[in-house]
Motif scaffolding. Structure first.
Motif, PDB file in Angstrom:
ATOM      1  N   LEU A 180       0.839  -1.206   0.000  1.00 48.13           N
ATOM      2  CA  LEU A 180       0.000   0.000   0.000  1.00 48.13           C
ATOM      3  C   LEU A 180       0.870   1.251   0.000  1.00 48.13           C
ATOM      4  O   LEU A 180       0.578   2.219  -0.715  1.00 48.13           O
ATOM      5  CB  LEU A 180      -0.912  -0.006   1.220  1.00 48.13           C
ATOM      6  CG  LEU A 180      -1.793   1.244   1.388  1.00 48.13           C
ATOM      7  CD1 LEU A 180      -2.732   1.409   0.211  1.00 48.13           C
ATOM      8  CD2 LEU A 180      -2.573   1.192   2.697  1.00 48.13           C
ATOM      9  N   GLN A 181       1.940   1.254   0.793  1.00 44.08           N
ATOM     10  CA  GLN A 181       2.826   2.406   0.823  1.00 44.08           C
ATOM     11  C   GLN A 181       3.397   2.685  -0.570  1.00 44.08           C
ATOM     12  O   GLN A 181       3.440   3.843  -1.015  1.00 44.08           O
ATOM     13  CB  GLN A 181       3.974   2.165   1.807  1.00 44.08           C
ATOM     14  CG  GLN A 181       3.554   2.055   3.258  1.00 44.08           C
ATOM     15  CD  GLN A 181       4.752   1.778   4.145  1.00 44.08           C
ATOM     16  OE1 GLN A 181       5.733   2.517   4.138  1.00 44.08           O
ATOM     17  NE2 GLN A 181       4.691   0.710   4.917  1.00 44.08           N
ATOM     18  N   ARG A 182       3.826   1.633  -1.250  1.00 42.50           N
ATOM     19  CA  ARG A 182       4.392   1.809  -2.596  1.00 42.50           C
ATOM     20  C   ARG A 182       3.341   2.332  -3.567  1.00 42.50           C
ATOM     21  O   ARG A 182       3.620   3.196  -4.416  1.00 42.50           O
ATOM     22  CB  ARG A 182       4.968   0.481  -3.096  1.00 42.50           C
ATOM     23  CG  ARG A 182       6.195   0.006  -2.323  1.00 42.50           C
ATOM     24  CD  ARG A 182       6.813  -1.220  -2.990  1.00 42.50           C
ATOM     25  NE  ARG A 182       8.032  -1.629  -2.328  1.00 42.50           N
ATOM     26  CZ  ARG A 182       8.104  -2.599  -1.422  1.00 42.50           C
ATOM     27  NH1 ARG A 182       7.005  -3.266  -1.056  1.00 42.50           N
ATOM     28  NH2 ARG A 182       9.259  -2.911  -0.864  1.00 42.50           N
ATOM     29  N   HIS A 183       2.124   1.817  -3.455  1.00 37.90           N
ATOM     30  CA  HIS A 183       1.059   2.266  -4.345  1.00 37.90           C
ATOM     31  C   HIS A 183       0.725   3.744  -4.111  1.00 37.90           C
ATOM     32  O   HIS A 183       0.535   4.508  -5.076  1.00 37.90           O
ATOM     33  CB  HIS A 183      -0.197   1.415  -4.125  1.00 37.90           C
ATOM     34  CG  HIS A 183      -1.349   1.822  -4.990  1.00 37.90           C
ATOM     35  ND1 HIS A 183      -1.357   1.657  -6.361  1.00 37.90           N
ATOM     36  CD2 HIS A 183      -2.532   2.422  -4.675  1.00 37.90           C
ATOM     37  CE1 HIS A 183      -2.497   2.129  -6.853  1.00 37.90           C
ATOM     38  NE2 HIS A 183      -3.226   2.598  -5.859  1.00 37.90           N
ATOM     39  N   VAL A 184       0.664   4.152  -2.848  1.00 36.07           N
ATOM     40  CA  VAL A 184       0.389   5.552  -2.533  1.00 36.07           C
ATOM     41  C   VAL A 184       1.501   6.445  -3.089  1.00 36.07           C
ATOM     42  O   VAL A 184       1.229   7.512  -3.655  1.00 36.07           O
ATOM     43  CB  VAL A 184       0.244   5.754  -1.005  1.00 36.07           C
ATOM     44  CG1 VAL A 184       0.187   7.245  -0.667  1.00 36.07           C
ATOM     45  CG2 VAL A 184      -1.006   5.053  -0.491  1.00 36.07           C
ATOM     46  N   LEU A 185       2.744   6.024  -2.945  1.00 37.73           N
ATOM     47  CA  LEU A 185       3.857   6.820  -3.467  1.00 37.73           C
ATOM     48  C   LEU A 185       3.777   6.933  -4.985  1.00 37.73           C
ATOM     49  O   LEU A 185       3.971   8.027  -5.546  1.00 37.73           O
ATOM     50  CB  LEU A 185       5.193   6.209  -3.051  1.00 37.73           C
ATOM     51  CG  LEU A 185       6.449   6.893  -3.609  1.00 37.73           C
ATOM     52  CD1 LEU A 185       6.478   8.371  -3.240  1.00 37.73           C
ATOM     53  CD2 LEU A 185       7.710   6.181  -3.103  1.00 37.73           C
ATOM     54  N   GLU A 186       3.493   5.843  -5.664  1.00 39.45           N
ATOM     55  CA  GLU A 186       3.357   5.889  -7.119  1.00 39.45           C
ATOM     56  C   GLU A 186       2.250   6.862  -7.528  1.00 39.45           C
ATOM     57  O   GLU A 186       2.415   7.668  -8.454  1.00 39.45           O
ATOM     58  CB  GLU A 186       3.042   4.487  -7.660  1.00 39.45           C
ATOM     59  CG  GLU A 186       4.212   3.528  -7.644  1.00 39.45           C
ATOM     60  CD  GLU A 186       5.175   3.756  -8.802  1.00 39.45           C
ATOM     61  OE1 GLU A 186       5.043   4.773  -9.521  1.00 39.45           O
ATOM     62  OE2 GLU A 186       6.072   2.912  -8.989  1.00 39.45           O
ATOM     63  N   THR A 187       1.114   6.778  -6.833  1.00 39.35           N
ATOM     64  CA  THR A 187      -0.007   7.667  -7.149  1.00 39.35           C
ATOM     65  C   THR A 187       0.348   9.124  -6.897  1.00 39.35           C
ATOM     66  O   THR A 187       0.011  10.021  -7.681  1.00 39.35           O
ATOM     67  CB  THR A 187      -1.239   7.275  -6.311  1.00 39.35           C
ATOM     68  OG1 THR A 187      -1.583   5.911  -6.581  1.00 39.35           O
ATOM     69  CG2 THR A 187      -2.432   8.170  -6.643  1.00 39.35           C
ATOM     70  N   GLN A 188       1.052   9.366  -5.795  1.00 37.14           N
ATOM     71  CA  GLN A 188       1.469  10.728  -5.468  1.00 37.14           C
ATOM     72  C   GLN A 188       2.392  11.293  -6.543  1.00 37.14           C
ATOM     73  O   GLN A 188       2.268  12.459  -6.947  1.00 37.14           O
ATOM     74  CB  GLN A 188       2.166  10.756  -4.113  1.00 37.14           C
ATOM     75  CG  GLN A 188       2.651  12.126  -3.674  1.00 37.14           C
ATOM     76  CD  GLN A 188       1.505  13.070  -3.366  1.00 37.14           C
ATOM     77  OE1 GLN A 188       0.411  12.632  -3.041  1.00 37.14           O
ATOM     78  NE2 GLN A 188       1.755  14.361  -3.463  1.00 37.14           N
ATOM     79  N   LEU A 189       3.311  10.473  -7.039  1.00 36.43           N
ATOM     80  CA  LEU A 189       4.219  10.944  -8.087  1.00 36.43           C
ATOM     81  C   LEU A 189       3.466  11.204  -9.394  1.00 36.43           C
ATOM     82  O   LEU A 189       3.791  12.149 -10.129  1.00 36.43           O
ATOM     83  CB  LEU A 189       5.342   9.934  -8.307  1.00 36.43           C
ATOM     84  CG  LEU A 189       6.332   9.768  -7.157  1.00 36.43           C
ATOM     85  CD1 LEU A 189       7.498   8.882  -7.576  1.00 36.43           C
ATOM     86  CD2 LEU A 189       6.846  11.105  -6.655  1.00 36.43           C
ATOM     87  N   ASP A 190       2.459  10.368  -9.703  1.00 32.64           N
ATOM     88  CA  ASP A 190       1.652  10.621 -10.896  1.00 32.64           C
ATOM     89  C   ASP A 190       1.014  12.008 -10.827  1.00 32.64           C
ATOM     90  O   ASP A 190       1.032  12.765 -11.805  1.00 32.64           O
ATOM     91  CB  ASP A 190       0.537   9.570 -11.021  1.00 32.64           C
ATOM     92  CG  ASP A 190       1.065   8.205 -11.440  1.00 32.64           C
ATOM     93  OD1 ASP A 190       2.200   8.149 -11.960  1.00 32.64           O
ATOM     94  OD2 ASP A 190       0.351   7.212 -11.239  1.00 32.64           O
ATOM     95  N   LEU A 191       0.453  12.343  -9.667  1.00 33.17           N
ATOM     96  CA  LEU A 191      -0.185  13.644  -9.491  1.00 33.17           C
ATOM     97  C   LEU A 191       0.857  14.764  -9.474  1.00 33.17           C
ATOM     98  O   LEU A 191       0.662  15.832 -10.053  1.00 33.17           O
ATOM     99  CB  LEU A 191      -0.981  13.654  -8.188  1.00 33.17           C
ATOM    100  CG  LEU A 191      -2.188  12.721  -8.115  1.00 33.17           C
ATOM    101  CD1 LEU A 191      -2.714  12.653  -6.686  1.00 33.17           C
ATOM    102  CD2 LEU A 191      -3.269  13.162  -9.078  1.00 33.17           C
TER     103      LEU A 191
END
Length: 199
Positions: A180-191
């Motif tokens: 979940l942490q990795r997914h949140v970081l990926e999403t944050q970088l997309d934004l």
């Protein structure tokens, strides 16, 4: 003839003992006596290098900062600036035992800075260094050139995301597992790296 003492070696041994105590007993168990026991020396020897618990905590925070910097410097080259940014930012997340322990130290240190100007100064210096590192990486990863006018704001949102993830993963690890942490970081970088930022 008096025995020669290798002060750097002794300090290193006590430093390892500090982390051992934190790992086994948490920050609550970080006392001069506990560190002396772990280092197999006297309390007086520990106080020769660290005058009190605050000094132990400050040292633990300093070691944490160096360990993280060493990991980042040892990262292999990535194919794109975005991948490099992700790899570096990921080092701030408690994704394994080593980084979890570092996040524990960091969270306790953060709380301690609220009432201690000396610790707050140490935090401010190390935090500024981290922000500078991320700023260069975000600048390189942004698709638009020249850099976006809101670059500093984008970096601060990333820092806030990383800090929030780390704190939540330490306090409620079952709710914030590594995936979940990795997914949140990926999403944050997309934004974060959108050409027209709209967060």
């Amino acid at each position: 003839m008096p025995k020669q003492v290798d002060h750097e070696q002794r300090r290193s041994e006590i430093s390892r003992a500090v982390w051992q105590v934190v790992g086994e007993s948490g920050l609550e168990g970080l006392t001069l006596r506990a560190v002396a026991t772990a280092a197999d020396c006297t309390t007086g020897m520990v106080t020769h290098y660290f005058r009190d618990k605050k000094a132990l905590l400050a040292h633990a925070r300093s070691v944490m900062h160096r360990r993280m910097a060493t990991r980042i410097d040892a990262l292999p080259p990535r194919d794109t600036p975005r991948e490099t940014l992700y790899a570096v930012a990921e080092q701030a997340l408690p994704l394994d035992d080593e980084r979890y322990l570092e996040a524990v130290v960091w969270s306790h240190f953060q709380l301690a800075t609220r009432t201690d100007p000396e610790l707050l100064h140490e935090h401010t210096v190390s935090h500024a260094s981290w922000v500078r590192r991320l700023t260069g990486l975000v600048r390189a990863a942004c698709p638009q050139q020249p850099e976006p006018a809101d670059l500093a704001w984008r970096v601060r949102t990333l820092v806030a995301c990383l800090d929030g993830l780390a704190l939540n993963a330490v306090t409620d690890p079952d709710a914030y597992p590594p995936d979940l942490q990795r997914h949140v970081l990926e999403t944050q970088l997309d934004l974060l790296l959108e050409r027209n930022h709209s967060l």
